[in-house]
Design an enzyme around this catalytic site. Sequence first.
Site, mmCIF file in Angstrom:
data_model
loop_
_atom_site.group_PDB
_atom_site.id
_atom_site.type_symbol
_atom_site.label_atom_id
_atom_site.label_comp_id
_atom_site.label_asym_id
_atom_site.label_seq_id
_atom_site.Cartn_x
_atom_site.Cartn_y
_atom_site.Cartn_z
ATOM 1 N N ASP A 160 -2.425 -3.920 -3.211
ATOM 2 C CA ASP A 160 -3.005 -4.847 -4.183
ATOM 3 C C ASP A 160 -3.319 -6.178 -3.500
ATOM 4 O OD1 ASP A 160 -2.573 -2.945 -6.137
ATOM 5 O OD2 ASP A 160 -0.669 -3.828 -6.796
HETATM 6 N N1 URA Z 1 2.569 -0.479 -5.473
HETATM 7 C C1 URA Z 1 2.000 -1.513 -6.122
HETATM 8 O O1 URA Z 1 2.248 -1.730 -7.271
HETATM 9 N N2 URA Z 1 1.141 -2.283 -5.446
HETATM 10 C C2 URA Z 1 0.847 -2.111 -4.134
HETATM 11 O O2 URA Z 1 0.068 -2.861 -3.566
HETATM 12 C C3 URA Z 1 1.452 -1.032 -3.478
HETATM 13 C C4 URA Z 1 2.307 -0.227 -4.163
#
Ligand code: URA
Length: 240
Positions: free
Chosen positions: A106
Amino acid sequence: MSKMIRLDKFLAEMGVGTRSEVKLYIKKGYVRVNENTVRTADLRIDTDSDTVTFKDEIVGFVKTEYYMLNKPAGVVSATEDAKDRTVVDLITDRKRKDIFPVGRLDKDTEGLLVLTNDGALAHRLLSPKKHVSKVYYAKISGIVDERDVEVFKKGVVIDETFTAMPANLKILISAEVSEIEVEIFEGKYHQVKRMFEAVGKKVIYLKRLSMGALKLDEKLTTGQYRPLTEEEIESLKNER
Ligand code: URA
């Protein structure tokens, strides 16, 4: 292994310009092969034995590149984006123009991200059937306790359509803001955040520490990267 490739394709792959730009450069006489100026874009060259120069600088051939990035927050896991900086933009001395991130973190997540142009490797690592392990460190708003460890071990029910696979949750600090490490074996959208939401808690900081046998090099500060070593590349290729 030597590889025969069209001159314009070679120059474009090595990032000299777009296919049409390099065609123009060739026409203008900026490109030499083994000291001879060449004006035919479809000339086939041998990437092992031919020496290609662009404006008198040697253009080396690199077939595959592999980088480990300590991704900073605020950068998107994509190859291009209309408004945000991408993880590929951070790999400033890459040779190839076709590298991409292996999976996504993310925008606000930090930590280990592999970038490569090896599509076969990326495909294998991301295959849902492979269940490659991923370990994250997180700060959680809310008290994480042994009940959560049990729920994670059984598989958190996220919603009617998705129950997460069993995951290993390790509590580092159990407090109003808890600190944990969690190992998961799949990579659904917002997976870790959704797993904690399902037990009534909120991820406030997330960082990936490892992917399969590959561990984030702690010497890399956020935003820094380095090429993977031969051993690291091998270990990723041997991932079950
Ligand atoms: N899980 C999440 O919620 N976000 C990420 O970036 C990676 C794993």
